[in-house]
Design a protein around this motif. Structure first.
Motif, mmCIF file in Angstrom:
data_model
loop_
_atom_site.group_PDB
_atom_site.id
_atom_site.type_symbol
_atom_site.label_atom_id
_atom_site.label_comp_id
_atom_site.label_asym_id
_atom_site.label_seq_id
_atom_site.Cartn_x
_atom_site.Cartn_y
_atom_site.Cartn_z
ATOM 1 N N VAL A 68 -27.679 -3.020 26.551
ATOM 2 C CA VAL A 68 -28.097 -2.311 27.121
ATOM 3 C C VAL A 68 -27.692 -1.332 28.305
ATOM 4 O O VAL A 68 -28.271 -0.087 28.575
ATOM 5 C CB VAL A 68 -28.731 -3.338 28.973
ATOM 6 C CG1 VAL A 68 -29.716 -4.364 27.986
ATOM 7 C CG2 VAL A 68 -28.159 -4.070 29.376
ATOM 8 N N SER A 69 -26.308 -1.470 27.936
ATOM 9 C CA SER A 69 -24.367 -0.265 28.946
ATOM 10 C C SER A 69 -24.957 0.651 27.710
ATOM 11 O O SER A 69 -24.770 1.537 28.115
ATOM 12 C CB SER A 69 -24.248 -0.691 29.191
ATOM 13 O OG SER A 69 -23.379 -1.357 27.910
ATOM 14 N N VAL A 70 -25.708 0.480 26.518
ATOM 15 C CA VAL A 70 -25.565 2.100 24.965
ATOM 16 C C VAL A 70 -25.695 3.259 25.651
ATOM 17 O O VAL A 70 -25.445 4.327 26.051
ATOM 18 C CB VAL A 70 -25.577 0.638 23.923
ATOM 19 C CG1 VAL A 70 -25.538 2.541 22.500
ATOM 20 C CG2 VAL A 70 -23.857 0.425 23.477
ATOM 21 N N PRO A 71 -27.216 2.968 25.698
ATOM 22 C CA PRO A 71 -27.897 4.034 26.048
ATOM 23 C C PRO A 71 -27.270 5.228 27.600
ATOM 24 O O PRO A 71 -26.930 6.228 27.623
ATOM 25 C CB PRO A 71 -29.298 3.790 26.037
ATOM 26 C CG PRO A 71 -29.314 2.627 25.068
ATOM 27 C CD PRO A 71 -27.950 1.876 25.838
ATOM 28 N N ILE A 72 -27.217 4.161 28.621
ATOM 29 C CA ILE A 72 -26.986 4.686 29.583
ATOM 30 C C ILE A 72 -25.576 5.628 29.573
ATOM 31 O O ILE A 72 -24.764 6.668 30.206
ATOM 32 C CB ILE A 72 -26.719 3.586 31.218
ATOM 33 C CG1 ILE A 72 -28.247 2.923 31.263
ATOM 34 C CG2 ILE A 72 -26.559 4.566 32.188
ATOM 35 C CD1 ILE A 72 -28.064 1.389 32.012
ATOM 36 N N TYR A 73 -24.578 4.327 29.384
ATOM 37 C CA TYR A 73 -23.121 5.673 28.797
ATOM 38 C C TYR A 73 -23.819 6.660 28.041
ATOM 39 O O TYR A 73 -22.302 7.590 28.222
ATOM 40 C CB TYR A 73 -22.258 4.647 28.188
ATOM 41 C CG TYR A 73 -21.416 2.947 29.190
ATOM 42 C CD1 TYR A 73 -20.900 3.216 29.936
ATOM 43 C CD2 TYR A 73 -21.942 2.147 28.844
ATOM 44 C CE1 TYR A 73 -20.871 2.259 31.077
ATOM 45 C CE2 TYR A 73 -20.994 1.228 28.910
ATOM 46 C CZ TYR A 73 -20.556 1.076 30.906
ATOM 47 O OH TYR A 73 -19.732 -0.043 31.369
ATOM 48 N N GLY A 74 -24.511 6.820 27.157
ATOM 49 C CA GLY A 74 -24.485 7.316 26.600
ATOM 50 C C GLY A 74 -25.322 8.643 27.229
ATOM 51 O O GLY A 74 -24.526 10.104 26.925
ATOM 52 N N LYS A 75 -25.839 8.470 27.582
ATOM 53 C CA LYS A 75 -25.861 9.690 28.764
ATOM 54 C C LYS A 75 -25.110 10.431 29.577
ATOM 55 O O LYS A 75 -25.820 11.400 29.800
ATOM 56 C CB LYS A 75 -28.138 9.601 29.266
ATOM 57 C CG LYS A 75 -28.173 11.075 30.399
ATOM 58 C CD LYS A 75 -28.587 11.374 29.559
ATOM 59 C CE LYS A 75 -29.404 13.006 30.262
ATOM 60 N NZ LYS A 75 -30.168 13.485 29.530
ATOM 61 N N LEU A 76 -24.563 9.160 30.553
ATOM 62 C CA LEU A 76 -23.502 9.637 31.312
ATOM 63 C C LEU A 76 -22.149 10.655 30.206
ATOM 64 O O LEU A 76 -21.944 10.831 31.033
ATOM 65 C CB LEU A 76 -22.913 8.410 31.809
ATOM 66 C CG LEU A 76 -23.504 7.915 32.870
ATOM 67 C CD1 LEU A 76 -22.912 6.463 33.155
ATOM 68 C CD2 LEU A 76 -23.997 8.728 34.004
ATOM 69 N N ALA A 77 -22.735 10.177 28.983
ATOM 70 C CA ALA A 77 -21.669 10.528 28.501
ATOM 71 C C ALA A 77 -21.515 12.287 27.972
ATOM 72 O O ALA A 77 -21.256 13.135 28.006
ATOM 73 C CB ALA A 77 -20.937 10.187 27.240
ATOM 74 N N ASP A 78 -22.927 12.792 28.612
ATOM 75 C CA ASP A 78 -23.846 14.329 28.337
ATOM 76 C C ASP A 78 -23.456 14.656 29.148
ATOM 77 O O ASP A 78 -23.534 16.045 29.493
ATOM 78 C CB ASP A 78 -25.291 13.950 27.637
ATOM 79 C CG ASP A 78 -25.316 13.998 25.930
ATOM 80 O OD1 ASP A 78 -24.268 13.921 25.049
ATOM 81 O OD2 ASP A 78 -26.087 13.554 25.843
ATOM 82 N N LEU A 79 -23.708 14.395 30.764
ATOM 83 C CA LEU A 79 -23.451 14.489 31.454
ATOM 84 C C LEU A 79 -22.054 14.846 31.823
ATOM 85 O O LEU A 79 -21.621 15.985 32.951
ATOM 86 C CB LEU A 79 -24.691 13.921 33.163
ATOM 87 C CG LEU A 79 -26.173 13.863 32.631
ATOM 88 C CD1 LEU A 79 -26.591 12.922 33.494
ATOM 89 C CD2 LEU A 79 -26.348 14.646 31.938
ATOM 90 N N ARG A 80 -20.989 13.940 32.348
ATOM 91 C CA ARG A 80 -19.764 13.634 33.016
ATOM 92 C C ARG A 80 -18.577 14.240 31.593
ATOM 93 O O ARG A 80 -17.473 14.270 32.265
ATOM 94 C CB ARG A 80 -19.459 12.467 33.597
ATOM 95 C CG ARG A 80 -20.360 11.965 34.437
ATOM 96 C CD ARG A 80 -21.061 13.058 35.826
ATOM 97 N NE ARG A 80 -21.471 12.475 36.657
ATOM 98 C CZ ARG A 80 -22.591 13.304 37.960
ATOM 99 N NH1 ARG A 80 -22.101 14.762 37.874
ATOM 100 N NH2 ARG A 80 -22.540 12.586 38.440
ATOM 101 N N GLY A 81 -18.974 13.893 30.545
ATOM 102 C CA GLY A 81 -18.037 13.887 29.286
ATOM 103 C C GLY A 81 -17.904 12.905 28.839
ATOM 104 O O GLY A 81 -17.752 12.047 29.363
ATOM 105 N N ARG A 82 -16.928 13.100 27.765
ATOM 106 C CA ARG A 82 -16.573 12.195 26.513
ATOM 107 C C ARG A 82 -15.317 10.890 27.480
ATOM 108 O O ARG A 82 -15.575 9.865 27.738
ATOM 109 C CB ARG A 82 -15.978 11.626 25.583
ATOM 110 C CG ARG A 82 -16.926 13.215 24.647
ATOM 111 C CD ARG A 82 -18.609 13.015 24.658
ATOM 112 N NE ARG A 82 -19.181 14.037 23.902
ATOM 113 C CZ ARG A 82 -20.646 14.452 23.813
ATOM 114 N NH1 ARG A 82 -21.229 14.459 25.235
ATOM 115 N NH2 ARG A 82 -20.999 15.134 22.985
ATOM 116 N N LYS A 83 -14.775 11.844 27.867
ATOM 117 C CA LYS A 83 -13.301 11.172 28.369
ATOM 118 C C LYS A 83 -13.111 10.598 29.371
ATOM 119 O O LYS A 83 -12.644 9.800 29.629
ATOM 120 C CB LYS A 83 -11.836 12.497 28.797
ATOM 121 C CG LYS A 83 -11.160 12.109 28.904
ATOM 122 C CD LYS A 83 -9.457 13.138 29.349
ATOM 123 C CE LYS A 83 -8.627 12.866 29.300
ATOM 124 N NZ LYS A 83 -7.396 13.662 29.411
#
Length: 480
Positions: A68-83
């Protein structure tokens, strides 16, 4: 707030790509080892902490948190950066591992496994997104073959380490071993992975969507994973959980239509290439879970092999997967994504047909050969699907589509547990006159037809995989 973003072409990063790939592989090894290392140590854990009836939650709570956390992290990676997001995931996983190593009871271990799962939810999808950022389409499938090889190696190393630690040292070291791997990955990512800064921007986080997806997705997966296990499918508990899950997911869909920056944008569900890639991922997850669960059961309970030999039979699939994944790039550059995925789906159908012929008097090599062919097919199908999805969007949406693809595979795994479990249990109940029994205690004459029905179901899923691949646009090819 200033966010850092990667140069999507990878220009200027070529000298750093090797260390970054190594760091991503180390990060992936955390999740891959965890998938196999705990299973062999469960008896030692239960003997030390007790809570035999609760130990299945060690796996369920981890899978729930991760999925359930995968899609949330995916969006945050687009907003905040991958690193920052992958470093957060690695850190959370390592902290959870240390806490698991010091657990004093089964409930505490289950709670700390939740923390591990939340860390794992960031590692795999963001790692794949980073690979999509710094490698060209031509290079990406080969690199994904390297990542797939991590899973193949872990399928051998994990059970071995789990047995060694639990028999000769302590089961707690199956968690402590994650610390050096995680620390090494974090150091390399922090020093070598430099994202390009962009202008200061402000984002409106979709908190309502995140909560609805997390709760609704958790209840859906919980109902699928535990239905028919912890409670009957037609029980008030099962019906209530699944009903609430559906209502929350419907509410999530309405919220996403109005959110300024939705966790899962509606356009993800409206693009043909993404729907085909996600449907492929769903069926791959379903097939993987069916094989992972019932191939070892058949090898031990019907063919009479040891647990180690049964594990090697299943590992044949994880040997074929990275081989074909690394080769798929050459094929899809020439023939396109759909043609390559169809080749993979054909291998899966062929392997499933071979698996269908396995019987009471078959050899374990027969079983392993079927798994190997299926693994080859899954590698040819999965790698092009992910690359096609990533290549169809710009940098700022790549995390979302990668997360959606990983989430689809997780849901497929949960559905596979439910569907194949219902098939096997139904056959067993029919042969025992309505009674139920543990798989490990069944005679081969009862167990063989029950698992054979699962293999038939897997063949049906393989045919559906062909259908899903056919929805991939025919003209979609990698950019030059």
């Amino acid at each position: 707030m200033t966010t850092e973003r990667i140069d999507p072409t990878g220009v200027g990063l070529r000298s750093e790509r090797g260390p970054i790939l190594l760091a991503v592989m180390l990060s992936t090894s955390l999740v891959a080892l965890d998938a196999t290392i705990l299973a062999t140590a469960v008896p030692s854990v239960v003997e030390d902490l007790g809570g035999f009836t609760q130990f299945p939650w060690l796996f369920s709570i981890y899978l729930l948190a991760q999925a359930v956390s995968v899609p949330i992290y995916g969006k945050l990676a687009d907003l905040r950066g991958r690193k920052p997001m992958i470093l957060f995931g690695v850190t959370l996983f390592v902290v959870g591992s240390v806490l698991c190593g010091f657990a004093w009871s089964m409930p505490s271990l289950i709670a700390f496994r939740l923390i591990q799962g939340l860390g794992a939810g960031a590692i795999q999808p963001i790692g794949m997104t980073i690979i999509g950022d710094i490698y060209t389409v031509a290079e990406r499938a080969k690199v994904q073959g390297y990542l797939a090889s991590v899973w193949g190696i872990s399928s051998f190393v994990g059970p071995t380490l789990g047995g060694v630690f639990s028999d000769y040292i302590s089961w707690r070291w199956i968690f402590f071993v994650n610390v050096p791997l995680g620390v090494a990955a974090a150091i390399v990512l922090r020093r070598r992975f430099q994202e390009q800064a962009i202008e200061q921007t402000k984002h409106r986080i979709d908190y309502a969507g995140a909560v609805l997806l997390a709760v609704g997705g958790s209840l859906l997966l919980l109902g699928l994973l535990e239905g028919g296990v912890m409670w009957a499918w037609d029980s008030p508990t099962s019906i209530g959980i699944l009903t609430v899950a559906v209502l929350l997911i419907i509410a999530f869909a309405f919220v996403e239509r109005r959110a300024a920056e939705p966790i899962l944008p509606p356009w993800v569900l409206s693009r043909r290439v993404l729907n085909a890639a996600n449907a492929t991922a769903f069926l791959i997850g379903l097939l993987m879970m069916g094989l992972s669960t019932y191939v070892p059961v058949f090898a031990q309970g019907v063919l009479g092999t040891t647990a180690l030999v049964a594990g090697f039979a299943l590992a044949a699939m994880t040997i074929g997967w990275p081989i074909s994944a690394s080769l798929s790039g050459r094929i899809y550059l020439r023939l396109g994504f759909r043609a390559t995925m169809l080749i993979g789906a054909a291998f899966v159908v062929l392997g499933s047909a071979v698996l269908w012929t396995v019987g009471l008097h078959s050899s374990v090599w027969h079983l392993a050969a079927a798994c190997f062919v299926i693994g080859v097919g899954l590698g040819f199908s999965s790698a092009p699907a992910v690359v096609a999805a990533q290549s169809s969007v710009d940098w700022q949406h790549r995390g979302v589509v990668t997360g959606a693809n990983m989430f689809s595979r997780s849901v497929g795994s949960a559905v596979g547990v439910a569907a194949f479990g219902a098939v096997a249990n139904g056959e067993i109940a029919a042969r025992l006159g309505g009674a139920h029994a543990d798989l490990e205690k069944l005679p081969a004459t009862v167990l063989a037809p029950a698992v054979h029905d699962v293999f038939v179901g897997a063949a049906g899923a393989a045919v559906l995989l062909v259908v899903a691949v056919l929805f991939m646009p025919n003209r979609l090819k990698p950019p030059a």
